[in-house]
Design a protein around this motif. Structure first.
Motif, mmCIF file in Angstrom:
data_model
loop_
_atom_site.group_PDB
_atom_site.id
_atom_site.type_symbol
_atom_site.label_atom_id
_atom_site.label_comp_id
_atom_site.label_asym_id
_atom_site.label_seq_id
_atom_site.Cartn_x
_atom_site.Cartn_y
_atom_site.Cartn_z
ATOM 1 N N UNK A 168 11.193 -1.119 12.557
ATOM 2 C CA UNK A 168 10.870 -1.952 13.512
ATOM 3 C C UNK A 168 10.804 -0.726 15.421
ATOM 4 N N UNK A 169 11.823 0.502 14.840
ATOM 5 C CA UNK A 169 11.635 0.933 16.490
ATOM 6 C C UNK A 169 10.736 2.655 16.251
ATOM 7 N N UNK A 170 10.219 2.689 14.823
ATOM 8 C CA UNK A 170 8.868 3.191 14.742
ATOM 9 C C UNK A 170 7.797 2.580 15.451
ATOM 10 N N UNK A 171 8.152 1.684 15.314
ATOM 11 C CA UNK A 171 6.528 1.149 16.136
ATOM 12 C C UNK A 171 6.277 1.447 16.492
ATOM 13 N N UNK A 172 6.833 1.561 18.115
ATOM 14 C CA UNK A 172 6.843 2.094 19.137
ATOM 15 C C UNK A 172 5.954 1.234 19.955
ATOM 16 N N UNK A 173 5.926 0.137 20.734
ATOM 17 C CA UNK A 173 5.203 -0.974 21.288
ATOM 18 C C UNK A 173 6.058 -1.054 22.185
ATOM 19 N N UNK A 174 5.879 -1.688 23.264
ATOM 20 C CA UNK A 174 6.924 -1.966 24.115
ATOM 21 C C UNK A 174 6.866 -3.652 24.462
ATOM 22 N N UNK A 175 5.373 -4.087 23.617
ATOM 23 C CA UNK A 175 5.766 -5.528 23.563
ATOM 24 C C UNK A 175 6.923 -6.095 22.265
ATOM 25 N N UNK A 176 7.619 -5.127 21.428
ATOM 26 C CA UNK A 176 8.186 -5.737 20.014
ATOM 27 C C UNK A 176 9.722 -4.887 20.318
ATOM 28 N N UNK A 177 10.632 -5.736 20.623
ATOM 29 C CA UNK A 177 12.136 -6.165 20.049
ATOM 30 C C UNK A 177 12.473 -6.163 19.266
ATOM 31 N N UNK A 178 13.404 -5.556 18.861
ATOM 32 C CA UNK A 178 14.306 -5.667 18.421
ATOM 33 C C UNK A 178 15.959 -6.216 18.535
ATOM 34 N N UNK A 179 16.455 -7.461 17.744
ATOM 35 C CA UNK A 179 17.489 -7.303 18.514
ATOM 36 C C UNK A 179 18.421 -7.951 16.946
ATOM 37 N N UNK A 180 19.928 -7.274 16.798
ATOM 38 C CA UNK A 180 20.329 -6.650 15.682
ATOM 39 C C UNK A 180 21.851 -7.360 15.755
ATOM 40 N N UNK A 181 22.266 -8.618 14.452
ATOM 41 C CA UNK A 181 23.364 -8.986 14.746
ATOM 42 C C UNK A 181 24.209 -7.519 14.250
ATOM 43 N N UNK A 182 25.621 -7.847 14.636
ATOM 44 C CA UNK A 182 27.163 -7.661 14.659
ATOM 45 C C UNK A 182 27.492 -7.289 13.459
#
Length: 263
Positions: free
Chosen positions: A50-64
């Motif tokens: 997801x981080x590699x997409x590199x678009x400002x409209x893309x967010x990634x939330x991660x459950x711990x």
């Protein structure tokens, strides 16, 4: 109207990056506000893709820690900044090209339908999974009377505020049409596509879904019967015009009175 696309994902490396890029490509920019991928504590490279997409409209939330698909869905909806939510599964089986039609069918804010669910056409799952889904849908429809032909489809559009009013439990994503009905909303349904999974395997087995599904099904039946939300109408008192004080009315009648006295 702009939408927040929420995608719960668990160990979907090889699928999630391509799905996010496809969504950015096929959903009109005037409609797509953001994509929120909720990584449910994956043990692979899901978050990295997801981080590699590199678009400002893309967010990634991660459950711990792992909490399940419904928890991931709720985390994404709570974080969303747009009033309309569209959900998709992270395995890439839901075509993002169907998002625009679902959003267009949704009622304006405060109007119905408050949820539009996808109904998968020409399903690509194995025969045993299709049979299990038909059986589960039939049983659920008889007990819940939700008139939903395919509650398991991940493609859904709904009003964010309506979703946040619903009671939360760990498998609520399977019962969204019934829950929306219980809270006074009217769902609608549209045909959508279905594709085979590109990489990996489903996180659900027929037996596992059946055992958890039966347990939760009776809970939702109880919830449906115990949720009583009557229509509310505000009664307002009619306004009355206060009588004009005598002192205020005297100057208006002063001239006629003087003329009468002169006569």
């Amino acid at each position: 109207m702009r939408v927040s696309v929420v995608i719960p994902a668990y160990n979907e490396a090889g699928n999630i990056g391509a799905l996010v890029r496809e969504t950015l490509d096929v959903v009109p920019p005037s409609l797509l506000g953001e994509i929120i991928v909720v990584d449910d504590c994956s043990a692979d490279a899901t978050a990295a893709e997801v981080a590699e997409v590199g678009d400002p409209r893309v967010r990634c939330l991660r459950h711990q820690r792992r909490a399940g698909q419904s928890a991931a869905l709720r985390s994404g909806v709570r974080a969303a900044v747009f009033p309309v939510i569209v959900t998709m599964d992270g395995d890439g089986q839901n075509p993002p090209a169907d998002i625009a039609a679902l959003a267009a069918r949704l009622g304006a804010e405060g109007q119905e339908p408050a949820l539009v669910g996808g109904v998968r056409q020409k399903r690509r799952a194995s025969g045993s999974r299709r049979w299990a889904s038909r059986f589960a849908n039939g049983l659920r429809a008889r007990l819940l009377a939700d008139d939903c032909p395919d509650t398991g489809c991940g493609l859904k559009a709904f009003h964010r505020v309506a979703f946040l009013d619903l009671p939360y439990f760990s498998t609520m994503h399977r019962y969204l049409p019934a829950l929306f009905l219980s809270y006074g909303h009217q769902p609608a349904y549209l045909p959508v596509g279905d594709r085979p999974r590109r990489v990996g395997q489903s996180k659900y087995t027929n037996l596992g879904r059946a055992l958890v599904g039966l347990y939760d099904l009776f809970g939702v039946v109880w919830l449906r019967r115990r949720t009583l939300l009557p229509p509310v109408v505000e009664e307002r008192s009619t306004s009355t015009v206060a009588p004009m004080p005598l002192a205020a009315s005297a100057p208006m009648n002063e001239a006629p009175i003087r003329r009468a006295m002169a006569r």
